[in-house]
Each structure stands twice: as structure tokens, then as C-alpha cells.
Design an enzyme around this catalytic site. Structure first.
Site, PDB file in Angstrom:
ATOM      1  CD  GLU A  32      -2.933  -0.263   2.521  1.00 47.21           C
ATOM      2  OE1 GLU A  32      -2.834  -1.299   3.401  1.00 47.21           O
ATOM      3  OE2 GLU A  32      -2.880   1.021   2.946  1.00 47.21           O
ATOM      4  CG  ASP A  43      -2.978   7.899   8.622  1.00 54.96           C
ATOM      5  OD1 ASP A  43      -2.794   6.730   8.811  1.00 54.96           O
ATOM      6  OD2 ASP A  43      -3.213   8.541   7.548  1.00 54.96           O
TER       7      ASP A  43
END
Ligand SMILES: Cc1ncc(COP(=O)(O)O)c(C=O)c1O
Lengths: 232, 388
Positions: A32, A43
């Protein structure tokens, strides 16, 4: 399916390329690649600070993708995916992104595009499969909605929270249900750190992806390689 | 596909999958409660007896003379906690109570929304955490202390530009982690559906009241003017007049110091449509699709995004979006203070400044300005600039 998330262009282009190729050379099934976006709301601190650093240094989408292309030419077996936020793909152009990179990408992972919004980008020309998310709070109808996904796998977010968090979500049958319904491997992401975590995820639903722990090591190539080698 | 989520082409639900069940739950409760007589009367009672509604419409004679037009002020500065924000936080706190959640979180820029959230949380006996960028916390220190006094935990956010946008990121992250027992009281008409619609609903009281009050005074305004950060005070007052085509409507963005990158917060003026904090709307961005740095003297307007309703109102041409610079806002701040004895918030000063700076356009007309808040919180910024 074993995969790793790394931040594109971070800490610089050379080091990113080395890490990217190292994952492929080890024979893992997918990678990824993050295209950094200034507002990484999904995140946690480790990945967010890497992304902020990358954004400060300037994000060059074409350069990141050129490096992915080069890697794919050397290692055609690995599935490459891009993980980025909706504004990056929309700004670049859904159709243009698909035309430019559709041939090297098996999927896109867009943390701020829930299943019910997929149509919005597809209508605008995104033809690369969008990898759907299932979470511990997904309801039956949410999982039902990804039944016909064209993506190579389904992404299971095992925790309540952002990447790198350790707040475990309820343990339930959501990922198994997703696997049964879609017939696709379900990759557990967010919160996988150790070999034991990874083995458990593989046994449960067929895959894992590790982000925070590898991004932490993206600046130190030796420790990066040592870390990923244990998952061979 | 799902048209209800959009204002024209703007809006949507661009959020992590984890939040979808909570947004559906919120949509369910919001739709149920906005038609529920008990809820409506509870909120109405709170707004009147606790928060100070209705707020007056005041004709600013001295300022009117100065500007050559008739200026009427909708006095949201007189609301409990000092700004229009409490209209929304009382509404959402009440929704939270009905949903059976016992904790609220919020982002704040100027600190007004944080204070209004902390106030509602104290009133309802809920736990409260407010996220505030470090830069804003420093320029609005008194509001940090007020929130703490009211029992809220204030998290000073150190990411990015350390302003409103970054506080919103932090609040969204916290919400993903705690969504099962926590409601996120968003402070403007931004965020994923149903927030833009719900916050607009709770702020519509401003415009509905103002419309009636003007009529009682015997007129319809020719123009309505409000400052636009995320756009909640503006949509609040606009809603009283949008369906009267004779009323010209103006939204005023923060022009900062110049049109150079990073020196303004002109979302509609300088941005292009993009995705931030859950919605597709105008957005100040770099050529590489990163969210750009913005600047405004006023923390409440220092935000690169805008509510999707305003993007649609801009594109349809119903509302004209202009801007004023920091200095012009300061000048308006000083004028209202000296001519009328009202100390306005720096945000609201932008709306006033637009009228002052465009005298010709407003000449002889009846202009209703939304005075969204008072300026006590801005003392530090004012002193820094040597105004006292
Ligand atoms: C007094 C005042 N006016 C306006 C704003 C801007 O927000 P909005 O555009 O949502 O009204 C703020 C935000 O903090 C504020 O405190």
C-alpha cells in the site's frame, strides 16, 4: 495476503524506492503506497507526522507513481495499491488517475470514502477498484453493501480509532461475515504489530497489513528490512 | 444517488467507515426530534430563559450616519457565552441527551464554540473535551480558562498550522475512537451530513427572529450581511431572507493581509471545490491538492473550508461572497466600539467592515448586519495591535 503500508516519497525519493522494492523483493502479496495528504484524519501520530513531513517537503504524485511503476516492472506479481485521501484523487481527477495508473494498481484505499460514497468517485470516472472497509461497528447492511466488490480484498479495521492506536474494537464476527459474503480475503489493518498479531489475522480471515510499525522504520533501511523479514 | 446529503453538488459524507453508523443514528434522532413538540419546547425554553433569546435588532444611528445607510444590528453578541454558537450547542447537547450519550467533544477556533459547548455540557452534566489549536489557544487564552472553569478538558493541538482546521482533525480522530458513547458537537455548518443541515436548523432561529423583528419595525431589509468562517452565523441569518428575492444577501470572508498564498482565508474567493472534514465544498488548496495554509486576524474565520450550503448559494448566485482585510476589520471594530459603545468580535467586525468599505453599494439602503459575537475574547489581539 500479507501487505505493508509505506508513505510515498518519504523520507526522500531514494529511501522510499528502496523500501518499496524491499517489500516486493521479499515476495509479499501486496503493498500500500500512501500519497501524503495534509489532513490525515484517519492516521495516528506516527503516520501523521511522517505525512506532515512529506507534505512540507512537497508531494509529487507523478514521481511516487513512477517509482511504483518501475517496481511493478521488476516484480509484476505483487499487487500494488494506493492509500490516499479523497481530495487527492478528486483533485488529480478520478478519470485521469485511472487512465494514468489503472494499469499498475489493483485497488485504491481511501480512508475518508465510506462504501456509500464510492459511487461519487465512480461516476466521476474512477475505474480502479475501491477497496471497501469493514469495521467492528459495521451493521449487516453495511457488509451487504460490499458484497459485489471488484476489489481484490476487503479491509478490516480491527480497532476503534486511528492507525497505530491500540484501542481494540469489540471482538465479533464482522470480518468473518465480510469474508463469507464477498468470497474475498479480508485483510486486517490498523493495530497489527507483531508476528503473532499477523499470524492470528491470517488464520482468522486471510490477511494483514502493517502500517505504523514500518513507517516508523522507513528512515532506517536496515531496521526496515529486518522488521519485514520476520513476516516472510 | 443520495440527494438528501447534498446542497446542489456540495456536501456528502466523506468520513471513515467507522463513523457511518453514528451518522445514521444522528440523522435518525435529528429528524425525529426536529418534529417533536416536547424537544422543541424544551429547546425553546432553554434559549429564552437560559441563553437570552430573542436577541434585539438595534438600529445603529451613529454608525449609520457615518456610512450613509441605515445599519441594523442583530445582536447575537448579547447571547449567553457571547456569540451565536450557543444556539447550536444547546440544540446538539439536547440531541445528545435524547440519544443517551454522556460525553461530548468539540473543536474550537476562537474558543466561542468551545465555551458554548462546555457551557451546555455543564448544564446537562456531560463530560466534555474541547480541541483547540495551540496558536488559537494562545491568542484566545481567556476562553481556554473559561472552558476549564466550566469543567471541560482542553486539548491543545500541536499538528499542522495549529489552528481550527487542525483542531477539527483532532476532534474527528477522537470521535472515531469514542463514537459509541460520545457525540461530536460540530461548531459550524461543516462536516458530514447531517451536521451541515442540523447546525443550520439550530441557527435558523437568528434569521426567523430577525425577519419578524424587522417587520415589526415596519420594513424588510434591502441587504443582509454576515461574516463567514464555516458559515453558521451567516446561514442562520440568511435563512430568514433567502426566499425573499428583494433582499440582497452578502457573506464576508476573511481577506487576511493579502491574496498571496497563506495570507488570507478566502475560501470561496480563492479556493476551488475539494474535500475536507467530511464534505465536498470550496476549499483553499495548493496546486498539488494539499489543503493550503490560511490566515486571518480572527481565529473563528481562520479556516480553509466552508459549509457546503454556502458553496451552493455562491454557485447559484443567490448570495454574493466578498471579503475584507484584517486592517479593515480592525477599523470596523474600532468604529463600532467608539460610535456605538459595542465591542464586537473580530469575526463579526468583518461583516461590519464590508458595509463600511463598500459605502456606495449600500448607500441609502437598509442593511441588516449579523453581529455574531462580542469582542471580550479578542482583547489580547487588540492589545497586540496597540489599539489600547
Ligand atoms: C463571534 C463569531 N462569529 C463568527 C464565527 C465564525 O463561525 P461561523 O462562520 O460558523 O459563524 C465565530 C467562530 O468562532 C465566532 O466566534
Amino acid at each position: 495476503m500479507r501487505g505493508f503500508y509505506i508513505v510515498g516519497g518519504y523520507p526522500d525519493r531514494e529511501q522510499f524506492k528502496k523500501c518499496l522494492n524491499a517489500v516486493a523483493a521479499e515476495g509479499f502479496e501486496f503493498i500500500e503506497v500512501g500519497i501524503p495528504f495534509s489532513e490525515p484524519v484517519a492516521d495516528g501520530p506516527v503516520i501523521a507526522s511522517a505525512i506532515h513531513e512529506a507534505v512540507m517537503n512537497g508531494v509529487d504524485i507523478e514521481a511516487i507513481m513512477a517509482d511504483v511503476r518501475e517496481m511493478k516492472q521488476k516484480y509484476p506479481a505483487i499487487k500494488a495499491t494506493v492509500m490516499t485521501y479523497a481530495n487527492i484523487i478528486h483533485g488529480y481527477g478520478e478519470k485521469r488517475f485511472s487512465d494514468d495508473f489503472g494499469d499498475i494498481l489493483s485497488g485504491v484505499i481511501i480512508p475518508d470514502l465510506p462504501t456509500r460514497m464510492h459511487y461519487w468517485m465512480i461516476e466521476k470516472g474512477l475505474s480502479i477498484p475501491i477497496i471497501p472497509f469493514v469495521t467492528p461497528v459495521s451493521r449487516d447492511e453495511d457488509i451487504e453493501a460490499v458484497k459485489d466488490t471488484k476489489a481484490p480484498f476487503v479491509y478490516y479495521i480491527s480497532i476503534m480509532g486511528v492507525t497505530g492506536s491500540d484501542k481494540k474494537g469489540a471482538v465479533n464476527n464482522r470480518s468473518e461475515t465480510a469474508k463469507k459474503l464477498t468470497g474475498k480475503p479480508v485483510v486486517t489493518g490498523f493495530g497489527i504489530r507483531t508476528k503473532e498479531d499477523a499470524d492470528r489475522a491470517i488464520a482468522a480471515t486471510g490477511g494483514f497489513v502493517i502500517g505504523t510499525e514500518v513507517v516508523k522504520r522507513q528512515k532506517d533501511f536496515d531496521s526496515f528490512c529486518k522488521y519485514i523479514a520476520q513476516f516472510r | 444517488m443520495d440527494k438528501k446529503m447534498f446542497f446542489g453538488e456540495y456536501g456528502g459524507q466523506f468520513v471513515p467507515e467507522t463513523l457511518i453508523p453514528a451518522l445514521d443514528e444522528l440523522e435518525y434522532w435529528y429528524n425525529k426530534l426536529k418534529n417533536d413538540d416536547k424537544f422543541k419546547s424544551e429547546l425553546d425554553t432553554l434559549l429564552r430563559s437560559y441563553a437570552g433569546r430573542p436577541t434585539p435588532v438595534y438600529k445603529a444611528e451613529n454608525l449609520s450616519k457615518e456610512c450613509g445607510c441605515e445599519i441594523y444590528l442583530k445582536r447575537e453578541d448579547l447571547m449567553h457565552t457571547g456569540a451565536h454558537k450557543v444556539n447550536n450547542t444547546l440544540g446538539q447537547a439536547l440531541v445528545t441527551k435524547y440519544m443517551g450519550k454522556n460525553r461530548v467533544i468539540a473543536e474550537t477556533g476562537a474558543g466561542q464554540h468551545g465555551v458554548a459547548t462546555a457551557t451546555a455540557a455543564a448544564l446537562f452534566g456531560m463530560e466534555c473535551t474541547v480541541f483547540m489549536g495551540e496558536v488559537d489557544a494562545r491568542r484566545q487564552e481567556p476562553n481556554v480558562k473559561r472552558m476549564q472553569l466550566l469543567g471541560a478538558e482542553v486539548v491543545r493541538v500541536q499538528d499542522g498550522q495549529r489552528t481550527l482546521k487542525d483542531a477539527t482533525n483532532a476532534a474527528l480522530r477522537e470521535w472515531v475512537a469514542s463514537v459509541e458513547n460520545t457525540h461530536y458537537i460540530i461548531g459550524s455548518i461543516v462536516g458530514p451530513y447531517p451536521f451541515p443541515e442540523m447546525v443550520a436548523y439550530f441557527q435558523s432561529v437568528i434569521g426567523i427572529e430577525a425577519n419578524t423583528q424587522c417587520k415589526e419595525l415596519g420594513f424588510d431589509p434591502d441587504c443582509v450581511v454576515a461574516c463567514v468562517g464555516g458559515g453558521s452565523n451567516a446561514i442562520g441569518i440568511f435563512q430568514g431572507f433567502l426566499d425573499n428575492p428583494k433582499v440582497e444577501i452578502f457573506g464576508v470572508e476573511a481577506g487576511g493581509v493579502s491574496d498571496k498564498d497563506g495570507e488570507h482565508a478566502r475560501t470561496i474567493g480563492m479556493g476551488k471545490p475539494g474535500i475536507l472534514h467530511g464534505a465536498f465544498s470550496y476549499l483553499v488548496q495548493t496546486p498539488q491538492f494539499q489543503v493550503a495554509d490560511v490566515h486571518s486576524i480572527s481565529a473563528g474565520l481562520d479556516y480553509p473550508g466552508i459549509g457546503p450550503a454556502h458553496s451552493a448559494l455562491n454557485d447559484s448566485g443567490r448570495v454574493t461572497y466578498g471579503y475584507v482585510r484584517d486592517d479593515e476589520a480592525l477599523n470596523a471594530f474600532r468604529m463600532l466600539t467608539r460610535k456605538e459603545g459595542i465591542i464586537p468580535a473580530l469575526e463579526s467586525s468583518h461583516a461590519l467592515a464590508y458595509v463600511i468599505e463598500n459605502k456606495d453599494r449600500f448607500k441609502g439602503r437598509k442593511v441588516l448586519v449579523n453581529l455574531s459575537g462580542r469582542g471580550d475574547k479578542d482583547m489580547a489581539a487588540i492589545m497586540e495591535r496597540g489599539l489600547v
